[in-house]
Scaffold this motif. Structure first.
Motif, PDB file in Angstrom:
ATOM      1  N   GLY A 209      13.042 -76.226  37.243  1.00 50.09           N
ATOM      2  CA  GLY A 209      13.288 -76.101  35.808  1.00 50.09           C
ATOM      3  C   GLY A 209      14.741 -76.386  35.498  1.00 50.09           C
ATOM      4  N   GLU A 210      15.093 -76.236  34.230  1.00 49.38           N
ATOM      5  CA  GLU A 210      16.453 -76.494  33.779  1.00 49.38           C
ATOM      6  C   GLU A 210      16.927 -75.321  32.930  1.00 49.38           C
ATOM      7  N   VAL A 211      18.167 -74.891  33.156  1.00 49.55           N
ATOM      8  CA  VAL A 211      18.753 -73.777  32.409  1.00 49.55           C
ATOM      9  C   VAL A 211      19.993 -74.264  31.674  1.00 49.55           C
ATOM     10  N   THR A 212      20.348 -73.539  30.615  1.00 48.38           N
ATOM     11  CA  THR A 212      21.532 -73.886  29.843  1.00 48.38           C
ATOM     12  C   THR A 212      22.795 -73.401  30.550  1.00 48.38           C
ATOM     13  N   GLU A 213      23.923 -73.758  29.975  1.00 42.98           N
ATOM     14  CA  GLU A 213      25.207 -73.346  30.553  1.00 42.98           C
ATOM     15  C   GLU A 213      25.353 -71.822  30.547  1.00 42.98           C
ATOM     16  N   LEU A 214      24.936 -71.179  29.458  1.00 41.39           N
ATOM     17  CA  LEU A 214      25.048 -69.723  29.377  1.00 41.39           C
ATOM     18  C   LEU A 214      24.062 -69.044  30.315  1.00 41.39           C
ATOM     19  N   GLN A 215      22.844 -69.586  30.413  1.00 38.40           N
ATOM     20  CA  GLN A 215      21.848 -68.988  31.298  1.00 38.40           C
ATOM     21  C   GLN A 215      22.265 -69.105  32.753  1.00 38.40           C
ATOM     22  N   ARG A 216      22.890 -70.195  33.134  1.00 41.03           N
ATOM     23  CA  ARG A 216      23.313 -70.375  34.526  1.00 41.03           C
ATOM     24  C   ARG A 216      24.277 -69.278  34.958  1.00 41.03           C
ATOM     25  N   HIS A 217      25.082 -68.803  34.025  1.00 42.67           N
ATOM     26  CA  HIS A 217      26.064 -67.760  34.347  1.00 42.67           C
ATOM     27  C   HIS A 217      25.390 -66.471  34.818  1.00 42.67           C
ATOM     28  N   ASP A 218      24.158 -66.226  34.363  1.00 42.40           N
ATOM     29  CA  ASP A 218      23.453 -64.984  34.704  1.00 42.40           C
ATOM     30  C   ASP A 218      22.591 -65.109  35.960  1.00 42.40           C
ATOM     31  N   LEU A 219      22.545 -66.271  36.590  1.00 46.56           N
ATOM     32  CA  LEU A 219      21.668 -66.489  37.745  1.00 46.56           C
ATOM     33  C   LEU A 219      22.448 -66.464  39.047  1.00 46.56           C
ATOM     34  N   LYS A 220      21.748 -66.038  40.107  1.00 47.44           N
ATOM     35  CA  LYS A 220      22.314 -66.041  41.452  1.00 47.44           C
ATOM     36  C   LYS A 220      21.248 -66.500  42.435  1.00 47.44           C
ATOM     37  N   LEU A 221      21.692 -67.121  43.518  1.00 46.94           N
ATOM     38  CA  LEU A 221      20.760 -67.512  44.574  1.00 46.94           C
ATOM     39  C   LEU A 221      20.072 -66.275  45.124  1.00 46.94           C
ATOM     40  N   GLY A 222      18.772 -66.372  45.320  1.00 49.92           N
ATOM     41  CA  GLY A 222      18.009 -65.238  45.825  1.00 49.92           C
ATOM     42  C   GLY A 222      17.371 -64.391  44.746  1.00 49.92           C
ATOM     43  N   ASN A 223      17.705 -64.638  43.458  1.00 54.34           N
ATOM     44  CA  ASN A 223      17.064 -63.899  42.371  1.00 54.34           C
ATOM     45  C   ASN A 223      15.555 -64.147  42.378  1.00 54.34           C
ATOM     46  N   THR A 224      14.796 -63.100  42.103  1.00 50.32           N
ATOM     47  CA  THR A 224      13.343 -63.228  42.044  1.00 50.32           C
ATOM     48  C   THR A 224      12.920 -63.857  40.724  1.00 50.32           C
ATOM     49  N   ALA A 225      11.940 -64.729  40.774  1.00 54.43           N
ATOM     50  CA  ALA A 225      11.411 -65.386  39.571  1.00 54.43           C
ATOM     51  C   ALA A 225       9.898 -65.462  39.677  1.00 54.43           C
ATOM     52  N   THR A 226       9.252 -65.443  38.524  1.00 54.58           N
ATOM     53  CA  THR A 226       7.796 -65.536  38.441  1.00 54.58           C
ATOM     54  C   THR A 226       7.427 -66.721  37.567  1.00 54.58           C
ATOM     55  N   ALA A 227       6.425 -67.464  37.998  1.00 50.78           N
ATOM     56  CA  ALA A 227       5.964 -68.627  37.240  1.00 50.78           C
ATOM     57  C   ALA A 227       4.468 -68.505  36.975  1.00 50.78           C
ATOM     58  N   ARG A 228       4.105 -68.730  35.722  1.00 49.47           N
ATOM     59  CA  ARG A 228       2.698 -68.735  35.338  1.00 49.47           C
ATOM     60  C   ARG A 228       2.304 -70.162  34.995  1.00 49.47           C
ATOM     61  N   LEU A 229       1.383 -70.727  35.772  1.00 49.47           N
ATOM     62  CA  LEU A 229       0.965 -72.101  35.596  1.00 49.47           C
ATOM     63  C   LEU A 229      -0.067 -72.209  34.478  1.00 49.47           C
ATOM     64  N   VAL A 230      -0.189 -73.411  33.907  1.00 48.07           N
ATOM     65  CA  VAL A 230      -1.189 -73.618  32.855  1.00 48.07           C
ATOM     66  C   VAL A 230      -2.603 -73.465  33.396  1.00 48.07           C
ATOM     67  N   THR A 231      -2.750 -73.518  34.701  1.00 46.34           N
ATOM     68  CA  THR A 231      -4.061 -73.320  35.321  1.00 46.34           C
ATOM     69  C   THR A 231      -4.438 -71.846  35.414  1.00 46.34           C
TER      70      THR A 231
END
Length: 356
Positions: A209-231
């Motif tokens: 995915g793609e994040v904005t400049e402000l959103q990137r500031h709040d992210l770190k490697l190893g952060n947990t993320a969840t994705a819900r697919l259209v399926t």
């Protein structure tokens, strides 16, 4: 004939005396004068508003963005030698293991070249050993011994080259995955560098995915993320890449989330919604209908303080959905004006009534 007719001046004198007596009586008589005092004004009536008292709830702030699935790696297998395709080892779409052969090319005379090189090595070894024995007896110089050793090493190099050329006739899978493409068929002729197959690694898989400049500031490697697919599938993983260079056109940064896919259920290119929790805050859940603008044009909500006066709070959004919004930066307990907020301003004294 009367006296006043004969003497009219007496009538005038009588009237003058009566008028003077009436004027003198006004100075001695106590006549009530109208009051000029201003009566006190009645206190203005207070505007009634309906309020709802609520307590802030703990909320996890999230970054929500749209992404897609992608393979961790995709490899194009190319021919390293020239030759005809003599055998196909795997069909398109097949799952292969590491080391499985996909395409076999004709060996031609490569096997013969290998035998020839191996025979030459034996000859060079015999010559080298013979010269070393003669050298001990003084019949061979050190230069001749060195020349024999060089010829032996050259012959061994020829064996390795011939073996590599023979091995390259079989194109194998470098890792376990799915054979996505195989543009050659049996009988085709390929040259060095021609694409023979495309292999996709299925496990692990990526959510990109793609994040904005402000959103990137709040992210770190190893952060947990969840994705819900259209399926309808939901997968969870950790951020494995945060790009350090923004896209020149969109000014956004690429991120990659690595997720497990042991059964190969994920396919590349599926759209998904990504949610990345960043921090936990206290927020109030309210209806978007409570938002209003103050005199400066700032968007916010109106509440009633402990002194029954209206207080305006600028809106700081923690989350927003179609059903409600979550506002942060507010007192933990607050009385929101739910009806009548359009008729009052900050500082107005109101008469609040709780919702039933």
């Amino acid at each position: 004939m009367s006296l006043f007719t004969k003497r009219p001046y007496l009538l005038a004198l009588l009237i003058a005396v009566a008028l003077a007596a009436w004027l003198l009586s006004g100075q001695t008589t106590d006549v009530a004068k109208p009051s000029t005092a201003v009566p006190p004004k009645a206190p203005p009536s207070l505007i009634s508003v309906r309020v709802r008292e609520q307590k802030a709830q703990s909320l996890t702030r999230e970054i929500v963005l749209t992404g897609r699935t992608a393979p961790l790696r995709t490899v194009l297998l190319r021919a390293e030698i020239d030759g005809h395709v003599v055998k196909i080892g795997a069909q398109r779409g097949a799952r292969v293991r590491k080391g499985d052969f996909i395409v076999r090319l004709a060996t031609d005379d490569r096997a013969l070249r290998l035998k020839e090189a191996q025979a030459l090595v034996k000859q060079r070894e015999f010559e080298y050993k013979a010269k070393r024995r003669l050298s001990r007896k003084g019949y061979q110089s050190q230069v001749q011994i060195a020349e024999a050793l060089t010829l032996l090493e050259s012959a061994k190099t020829l064996v390795k080259q011939a073996q590599i050329a023979l091995d390259n006739t079989i194109i194998r899978a470098p890792f376990a995955g799915v054979l996505e493409q195989r543009p050659v068929e049996q009988g085709d002729y390929v040259s060095v560098g021609d694409t023979v197959a495309e292999l996709i690694d299925e496990n692990p898989f990526l959510i990109v995915g793609e994040v904005t400049e402000l959103q990137r500031h709040d992210l770190k490697l190893g952060n947990t993320a969840t994705a819900r697919l259209v399926t309808g599938q939901t997968v969870t993983g950790k951020i494995s890449l945060i790009s350090t260079r923004a896209d020149a056109a969109t000014r956004t940064f690429n991120i990659e989330i690595e997720v497990a896919n042991p059964k190969g259920e994920l396919a590349a290119g599926i759209t998904c919604e990504i949610r990345i929790p960043t921090e936990t805050v206290y927020a109030h859940k309210v209806s978007a209908a409570l938002l209003s603008l103050n005199d400066e044009g700032v968007l916010g909500v109106k509440a009633v303080g402990s002194d029954n006066r209206v207080v305006f709070y600028p809106a700081q959004f923690a989350r927003a959905t179609a059903e409600a919004i979550w506002l942060t930066g507010l007192p933990r307990r607050l009385r929101f004006i739910t009806v009548g907020q359009g008729f009052v301003r900050a500082g107005d004294l109101v008469q609040p009534a709780n919702e039933k």
